[in-house]
Scaffold this motif. Structure first.
Motif, PDB file in Angstrom:
ATOM      1  N   TRP A 112      -4.468  -1.925 -15.727  1.00  0.00           N
ATOM      2  CA  TRP A 112      -3.439  -1.316 -16.569  1.00  0.00           C
ATOM      3  C   TRP A 112      -2.117  -1.238 -15.812  1.00  0.00           C
ATOM      4  CZ3 TRP A 112      -0.405   2.999 -15.977  1.00  0.00           C
ATOM      5  CH2 TRP A 112       0.324   3.388 -17.106  1.00  0.00           C
ATOM      6  N   GLU A 113      -2.168  -0.839 -14.542  1.00  0.00           N
ATOM      7  CA  GLU A 113      -0.952  -0.720 -13.745  1.00  0.00           C
ATOM      8  C   GLU A 113      -0.257  -2.085 -13.582  1.00  0.00           C
ATOM      9  OE1 GLU A 113       0.618   1.316  -9.599  1.00  0.00           O
ATOM     10  OE2 GLU A 113      -1.530   1.088  -9.913  1.00  0.00           O
ATOM     11  N   ARG A 115      -0.446  -4.642 -15.676  1.00  0.00           N
ATOM     12  CA  ARG A 115       0.150  -4.983 -16.982  1.00  0.00           C
ATOM     13  C   ARG A 115       1.427  -4.168 -17.212  1.00  0.00           C
ATOM     14  NH1 ARG A 115      -5.349  -4.911 -18.463  1.00  0.00           N
ATOM     15  NH2 ARG A 115      -6.096  -7.006 -18.937  1.00  0.00           N
ATOM     16  N   SER A 116       1.382  -2.905 -16.886  1.00  0.00           N
ATOM     17  CA  SER A 116       2.556  -2.047 -17.064  1.00  0.00           C
ATOM     18  C   SER A 116       3.717  -2.480 -16.186  1.00  0.00           C
ATOM     19  CB  SER A 116       2.206  -0.589 -16.737  1.00  0.00           C
ATOM     20  OG  SER A 116       1.262  -0.107 -17.660  1.00  0.00           O
TER      21      SER A 116
END
Length: 157
Positions: A112-113, A115-116
């Motif tokens: 997630w990090e 992608r963010s």
């Protein structure tokens, strides 16, 4: 004589990061992407961020594949994507990262990090690269010239 296939093919850049010295995954990725219908610029192992940025600014690839085997993909990837996305000519080029992104196995928070931070897709170490990259490439607008369809590869066994 010019090979007419090359005039309809788009280019993909395959790379590792500065701390990652593997080569066999890069060769596999190159062969896979060529089978999918792309020309590939393989930058090789231990690629400094500024070299990747300058080559991508010159080549203007359809997308970039960043591979990691040494377990530092998350850490190096965050730095790399920040540098890449800050270049105005590269801000919209799709970039994926995959492989061994950490030393403790898969971690959805780490993915997630990434992608963010700006990666368009994250493929963790247990992902089948043939299926994942083929699906990602097919999802991109105009990923392959209209008169050229990518090959379909069977899933790994």
């Amino acid at each position: 004589m010019t090979d007419v296939r090359t005039t309809a093919r788009q280019t993909v850049v395959v790379t590792s990061m500065a701390s990652d010295s593997h080569t066999w995954n890069l060769v596999f990725l190159q062969l896979l992407l060529e089978e999918l219908g792309y020309d590939v610029v393989n930058l090789g192992p231990c690629v400094p961020d500024d070299l990747l940025v300058s080559r991508c600014a010159a080549v203007r690839p359809a997308f970039v594949v960043v591979s990691s085997v040494n377990g530092h993909g998350h850490q190096d990837g965050l730095r790399l994507i920040g540098t890449f996305r800050s270049h105005p000519d590269l801000a919209t080029i799709p970039v994926v990262i995959g492989g061994k992104l950490g030393v403790a196995g898969q971690d959805s928070a780490r993915a997630w990090e990434l992608r963010s931070a700006g990666f368009d897709e994250v493929f963790e170490e247990d992902t089948d690269p043939a299926t994942a990259l083929a699906a990602f490439a097919a999802s991109l607008p105009r990923a392959v010239a209209p008169d050229r369809r990518p090959a379909t590869l069977p899933a790994a066994r």
